[in-house]
Enzyme design. Structure first.
Site, PDB file in Angstrom:
ATOM      1  N   ASN A  48      43.249  10.169   5.729  1.00 55.83           N
ATOM      2  CA  ASN A  48      44.649  10.124   6.558  1.00 55.83           C
ATOM      3  C   ASN A  48      45.261  10.491   6.491  1.00 55.83           C
ATOM      4  O   ASN A  48      46.563  10.133   7.909  1.00 55.83           O
ATOM      5  CB  ASN A  48      44.688   8.570   6.138  1.00 55.83           C
ATOM      6  CG  ASN A  48      43.884   6.938   6.401  1.00 55.83           C
ATOM      7  OD1 ASN A  48      43.442   6.745   6.949  1.00 55.83           O
ATOM      8  ND2 ASN A  48      44.574   5.643   5.473  1.00 55.83           N
ATOM      9  N   HIS A  97      38.186   4.578  -1.883  1.00 57.33           N
ATOM     10  CA  HIS A  97      38.605   4.276  -1.110  1.00 57.33           C
ATOM     11  C   HIS A  97      37.716   3.806   0.121  1.00 57.33           C
ATOM     12  O   HIS A  97      36.729   5.171   0.991  1.00 57.33           O
ATOM     13  CB  HIS A  97      39.346   5.732  -0.122  1.00 57.33           C
ATOM     14  CG  HIS A  97      40.473   5.003   1.342  1.00 57.33           C
ATOM     15  ND1 HIS A  97      40.863   6.311   2.697  1.00 57.33           N
ATOM     16  CD2 HIS A  97      40.494   4.164   1.758  1.00 57.33           C
ATOM     17  CE1 HIS A  97      40.935   5.450   3.499  1.00 57.33           C
ATOM     18  NE2 HIS A  97      40.739   4.401   3.178  1.00 57.33           N
ATOM     19  N   SER A 141      44.345   3.304  -0.155  1.00 59.53           N
ATOM     20  CA  SER A 141      44.217   4.609   1.394  1.00 59.53           C
ATOM     21  C   SER A 141      45.254   5.410   1.920  1.00 59.53           C
ATOM     22  O   SER A 141      45.092   7.208   1.981  1.00 59.53           O
ATOM     23  CB  SER A 141      43.768   3.297   2.654  1.00 59.53           C
ATOM     24  OG  SER A 141      44.978   2.671   2.537  1.00 59.53           O
ATOM     25  N   GLU A 166      35.751   7.786   0.479  1.00 60.58           N
ATOM     26  CA  GLU A 166      36.529   8.777  -0.241  1.00 60.58           C
ATOM     27  C   GLU A 166      36.563   8.595  -1.192  1.00 60.58           C
ATOM     28  O   GLU A 166      36.998   7.584  -1.854  1.00 60.58           O
ATOM     29  CB  GLU A 166      37.459   8.889   0.583  1.00 60.58           C
ATOM     30  CG  GLU A 166      37.895   9.650   1.524  1.00 60.58           C
ATOM     31  CD  GLU A 166      39.133   9.668   2.658  1.00 60.58           C
ATOM     32  OE1 GLU A 166      39.534  10.564   3.167  1.00 60.58           O
ATOM     33  OE2 GLU A 166      40.153   8.937   1.999  1.00 60.58           O
TER      34      GLU A 166
END
Length: 676
Positions: free
Chosen positions: A479, A429, A408, A441
């Protein structure tokens, strides 16, 4: 240009056929063709009845949304529907596939409706921030009652042919493979029946109890959305004794309010953005894909099990590897339990559960991954462990196998460099819980091959994920944007805000939870160094006291047995201690400052990601936040929201609190342009 509508005579029945692939959208040419065909049938004395049906895989599946926001080409859909209903000869809708939105409204204008057993009918306009604008909110309650009309319009989920039959929305279920013949036979049966059943001439019975119960039951789901309330108001109008004409006028007024409002613009933006995200700008659409017959997953924990379920549910066999038998048994047990819970809710058949579990091969032997075409690593988020795994994979995986990491945050290029085949390495991800969350992702390394990227993007669609291409940068898109929010939220605590004030601002904005509620849910101890004597920040202090969040019934909040949060006097003390140690005198912090420092900063980070080429387009950033983090869809994602807030306002706010503003954001604000 050839019309997408043609007519065929079957003795005394005129069959009107649409052939407008892929979904028979009700564009201008279709509407014009329907108008001409109905006129033809009415005028011809030898015709006693008409049937409307569609070629291809579905009945009219809705309006042509590419026409939204443009000047309407006549006739509009309400005109066509009214004209069908006004026909002096019976018109029968013959439904297969889905009759959605405008397609459903066409069927409601018909005097009779027949459908194959697998057909579905519905008005999903609410999902685009709209309502059925061609009489749907007025005709459904008159035919099927207020209760079902509320379900169909304000929630937007389609109903089955059987449910539609029971409600009177269709008159007959016909043969799956004999739709046209059965519809023609039905048309002959009712050809001489008079008066013609017209929905606009029926009366809807008011049902205030059903309305009150529906509002109460869906209060949380509808919170902050404009469209459900407008749909409910229109259905109520149909049953309050108003004439059909008054109801239609009210529907039109409410439709236009929604259509010109920011919420519908945001929801339509996401509708198109999701489809655009599937396209890879510099990879040809006809790139030959690699064949994926079996997927390997390394790690049977929460993520590994959830990832496996995506492929098993799509009928792709999975080999799942663990190091210890008890971890393997526990992981596969959770997968089974999840499937059985789905079956208990009626969403799966018991035999489908067994089929999925039968396609799962649990093993302790890493070498079993040699048979896989795609291998996804889902282990601890540390570079050393991932490098070790990819070094082993390089020796075992067959030539042409795709090697993916579910990291991540970490650098895919660094992971790929451990192999002799960096072109086969990609990031995948998944978001937790991986079998539920829609976002994926797909991280493109510097050396990731085009066909690897194209294969993974196509596979994402197969396993029902919304995939977005991201470049290699710490935290990728989602993130990375989350980080400034968390940093500023913590600073705000020290300066005088409370966890509850900051969280309240986020929830009022439309987020499912605020930064500290999210910390408590995920675990305050995630990423903690595990040394209770080393206290460098507020989070360290909480973790050292075993305040790890909901799982220990204490985090930024206190929790009771049902995990209901309450404000914590101990947390207030800890924050106050840190203020004293840092020499900070707490001050009053406005909600506006919280918005700028936790939300505008995310927009700024999104602009930097785009400047660096780590996302393909601003709309992709929006898709990530809608599907991965619960950003409210009626705000259209961070970048769309910034645009609707006004970029000059965003830039001024960021500068007021001392932030360095991304060049692209500043330029767009200065020129009245868009973040791209």
């Amino acid at each position: 240009m050839t019309s997408p509508i043609r007519t065929e005579r079957h003795d005394d029945v005129l069959v009107i056929i649409s052939n407008n692939p892929p979904v028979n959208a009700l564009g201008a040419a279709v509407r014009q063709g329907l108008e001409a065909a109905i006129k033809e049938g009415v005028k011809d004395d030898s015709i006693t009845a008409m049937v409307i049906r569609c070629d291809g895989r579905t009945f009219f599946a809705g309006a042509d949304i590419t026409e939204f926001g443009k000047e309407m080409v006549e006739p509009g859909l309400p005109t066509v529907v009214d004209m069908i209903e006004a026909s002096s000869k019976p018109v029968v809708a013959a439904i297969h596939g889905t009759a959605l939105g405008g397609g459903c409204e066409v069927t409601l204008g018909c005097h009779y409706r027949v459908a194959v057993p697998s057909a579905k009918i519905g008005t999903p306009e609410v999902k685009l921030g709209l309502l059925p604008g061609a009489g749907g909110t007025q005709r459904i309650p008159r035919i099927a009652g207020v209760k079902l009309a509320l379900e169909m319009t304000a929630k937007g989920d389609p109903i089955s042919a059987k449910k539609a039959l029971d409600a009177g929305l269709i008159d007959k279920i016909v043969g799956e493979d004999t739709l046209e013949a059965d519809a023609i036979a039905f048309a002959r049966e009712i050809a001489t029946k008079r008066p013609l059943p017209r929905a606009s001439e029926k009366t809807a019975q008011a049902d205030p109890d059903a309305v009150a119960a529906f509002k109460k039951e869906n209060a949380r789901r509808f919170r902050n959305f404009d469209a459900p309330a407008a749909n409910i108001a229109c259905v109520e109008k149909a049953a309050d004794g108003s004439s059909f004409e008054e109801g239609i006028a009210f529907e039109r007024q409410e439709f236009m309010k929604l259509m010109t409002g920011v919420q519908s613009a945001a929801q339509r933006h996401i509708f198109f953005a999701e489809r655009q995200a599937a396209k890879i700008d510099d990879v040809p659409g006809d790139t030959k894909l690699r064949e994926i017959k079996r997927v390997g997953v390394i790690g049977a924990g929460t993520m590994g099990g959830g990832i496996s379920m995506n492929f098993l549910s799509a009928g792709i066999p999975v080999t799942i590897v663990e190091m210890q038998q008890d971890a393997l048994d526990r992981g596969t047990g959770v997968v089974r339990k999840n499937y059985e819970a789905t079956a208990a809710k009626g969403r799966m058949k018991p035999e489908q559960v067994e089929q999925a579990m039968g396609a799962l091969k649990p093993t302790l032997d890493f070498a079993d991954l040699a048979e896989c075409d795609l291998i996804i690593e889902a282990v601890y988020e540390t570079m050393e462990v991932k490098k070790e795994i990819f070094t082993k994979l390089d020796a075992i995986a067959k030539p042409g196998a795709i090697l993916a990491s579910n990291t991540s945050y970490l650098n895919i290029d660094e992971i790929a460099a451990c192999t002799k085949r960096p072109e086969d390495v990609v990031g995948m991800h998944f978001f937790s819980p991986a079998n539920v969350m829609k976002l994926l992702e797909v991280v493109r390394g510097d050396k990731t091959a085009d066909d690897v990227l194209a294969t993974v993007m196509a596979l994402a669609k197969k396993i029902k994920k919304v995939a977005v291409v991201a470049g290699v940068t710490y935290g990728f898109i989602g993130n990375r944007m989350l980080m400034p929010r968390q940093v500023e939220a913590t600073k705000l605590l020290l300066e005088g805000a409370s966890p509850e004030q900051i969280d309240k601002v986020h929830v009022a904005f439309g987020m499912p939870m605020g930064p500290f509620q999210m910390s408590d849910l995920a675990g305050v101890d995630i990423g903690w160094h595990r040394d209770p004597s080393r206290i460098e920040n507020i989070r360290d202090a909480l973790a050292a006291e075993n305040r790890w969040g909901q799982k220990t019934k204490a985090g930024f909040y206190d929790y009771d047995e049902k995990r209901t949060p309450s404000n914590s006097a101990r947390v207030a003390e800890i924050i106050d201690d840190f203020r004293k140690k840092s020499g900070v005198t707490p001050r009053d912090i406005s909600d506006e400052e919280i918005v700028v420092r936790t939300l505008y900063t995310m927009v700024n980070e999104g602009a930097l990601i785009l400047e660096e080429g780590k996302a393909q387009r601003a709309a992709d950033v929006d898709v990530v936040w809608i599907y991965g983090y619960g950003w409210p869809v009626y705000r259209g994602g961070p970048m769309f929201w910034a645009q609707s807030e006004g970029l000059p306002k965003v830039v001024t706010g960021l500068e007021k609190y001392g932030f360095t503003v991304a060049k692209s954001l500043k330029d767009a604000a200065a020129t009245g342009g868009k973040i791209k």
